[in-house]
Design an enzyme around this catalytic site. Structure first.
Site, short mmCIF file in Angstrom:
data_model
loop_
_atom_site.label_atom_id
_atom_site.label_comp_id
_atom_site.label_asym_id
_atom_site.label_seq_id
_atom_site.Cartn_x
_atom_site.Cartn_y
_atom_site.Cartn_z
N HIS A 167 0.76 -1.23 0.01
CA HIS A 167 -0.03 -0.03 0.07
C HIS A 167 0.96 1.25 0.13
O HIS A 167 0.54 2.27 -0.64
CB HIS A 167 -0.84 0.02 1.39
CG HIS A 167 -2.10 -0.86 1.19
ND1 HIS A 167 -3.19 -0.47 0.36
CD2 HIS A 167 -2.58 -2.12 1.84
CE1 HIS A 167 -4.14 -1.51 0.42
NE2 HIS A 167 -3.67 -2.34 1.55
N ASP A 184 -7.52 -2.10 -1.30
CA ASP A 184 -8.69 -3.09 -0.71
C ASP A 184 -9.89 -2.44 -1.10
O ASP A 184 -10.20 -1.42 -0.99
CB ASP A 184 -8.37 -2.55 0.95
CG ASP A 184 -7.10 -2.94 1.52
OD1 ASP A 184 -6.20 -3.81 0.94
OD2 ASP A 184 -6.65 -2.73 2.78
N GLU A 211 -6.64 -12.09 3.03
CA GLU A 211 -7.64 -11.00 2.83
C GLU A 211 -8.19 -11.13 1.59
O GLU A 211 -7.61 -10.61 0.56
CB GLU A 211 -6.83 -9.74 3.25
CG GLU A 211 -6.13 -9.68 4.63
CD GLU A 211 -5.24 -8.45 4.97
OE1 GLU A 211 -5.17 -7.75 4.05
OE2 GLU A 211 -4.81 -8.33 5.95
C1 LIG Z 1 -4.71 -3.44 7.19
C2 LIG Z 1 -5.05 -4.22 6.19
N1 LIG Z 1 -6.31 -3.66 5.55
C3 LIG Z 1 -3.80 -4.58 5.12
O1 LIG Z 1 -3.59 -3.91 4.38
N2 LIG Z 1 -3.06 -5.76 5.49
C4 LIG Z 1 -1.83 -5.66 4.55
C5 LIG Z 1 -1.14 -6.86 4.87
C6 LIG Z 1 -0.86 -4.49 4.62
O2 LIG Z 1 -0.85 -3.86 5.81
O3 LIG Z 1 -0.33 -4.15 3.64
ZN LIG Z 2 -4.95 -4.05 2.08
#
Ligand SMILES: C[C@@H](N)C(=O)N[C@H](C)C(=O)O
Ligand SMILES: [Zn+2]
Length: 240
Positions: A152, A159, A217
């Site tokens: 991210h 997401d 996820e």
């Molecule tokens: C916090 C969750 N939405 C997320 O994005 N998890 C991944 C593993 C991340 O933090 O990159």
């Molecule tokens: Zn994510």
């Protein structure tokens, strides 16, 4: 007319000024791109980010609300409706690097033909938020760790979920967003067939445009070429 000694003094003063300028520029640059305490290089100076974009426009973080017609945003980290129960972002914005935004735009138009669309929960996430999440929860399965950073932070991950364009409602998925349980894993099968079908449809449309789902996820998709993009800690306020 200046005599020879004066000319030499002026020349050495100019050389001194020029070398001080070069030294201070190099120092600022080194500070801007110096590895953090984990040995990671994270771009946190907006001027450095802008310079990178000027040299290579594919590095630009693109505002999805204007770039992708009809896209819905529900930026949870700008609200208290998230796993921490408090707002972390000061603006409800969604940015992705230019080629990643283009790939997502392709997904949205493919879905449109089926009466469906995308709803974004999160996209580019400044590095400081990744560190904050980890400090709060200390989880290494559902959260990226500060010593690696998140995809991210590279502006390469999104997401999201699917919405029905007629009702405006989200399609039923295995869990709510950021449900950090086994039910969120993409290989979890103890679910009604209709829910599995929705999850598989999301995975299929995203994969076709160069994204890979995160195994733990169902909502998290990384763009395959994320390595080409640096980790960033640029605030939304500093982006156009
Ligand atoms: C916090 C969750 N939405 C997320 O994005 N998890 C991944 C593993 C991340 O933090 O990159
Ligand atoms: Zn994510």
């Amino acid at each position: 007319m200046m005599h020879r000694g004066g000319t030499l003094r002026l020349l050495s003063f100019c050389i001194y000024l020029f070398s001080s300028f070069l030294f201070s520029t190099a120092l600022v640059k080194a500070q801007e791109t110096a590895p953090n305490k984990y040995g990671l290089t994270v771009i946190s100076n907006p001027a450095v980010y802008k310079k990178q974009v000027a040299a290579d426009p594919s590095q630009a973080l693109v505002d999805l609300a204007t770039y992708i017609p009809g896209i819905q945003l529900d930026i949870r980290y700008a609200t208290a409706n998230n796993f921490l129960g408090e707002p972390v972002y000061t603006l409800a914005k969604a940015y992705l690097r230019q080629p990643v935004a283009q790939a997502l735009k392709n997904v949205q138009s493919a879905l449109h033909q089926q009466g469906l669309g995308l709803k974004i929960y999160d996209a580019y996430r400044p590095y400081r938020a990744t560190v904050y999440f980890f400090d709060k929860l200390r989880d290494t399965v559902y959260l990226a760790v500060p010593w690696q950073g998140s995809r991210h932070n590279r502006g390469c991950t999104v997401d999201l979920t699917l919405v029905d364009l007629k009702t405006g409602k989200e399609l039923r998925m295995p869990t709510p967003y950021d449900d950090f349980t086994k039910k969120a894993h993409v290989n979890y099968t103890d679910l009604p067939a209709a829910i599995i079908k929705n999850r598989e449809l999301l995975k299929e449309v995203m994969t076709r445009q160069g994204f890979q789902v995160y195994a733990e996820e169902w909502w998290h998709f990384d763009y395959y070429h994320f390595k080409k993009f640096d980790l960033l800690d640029i605030a939304f306020e500093d982006l156009p």
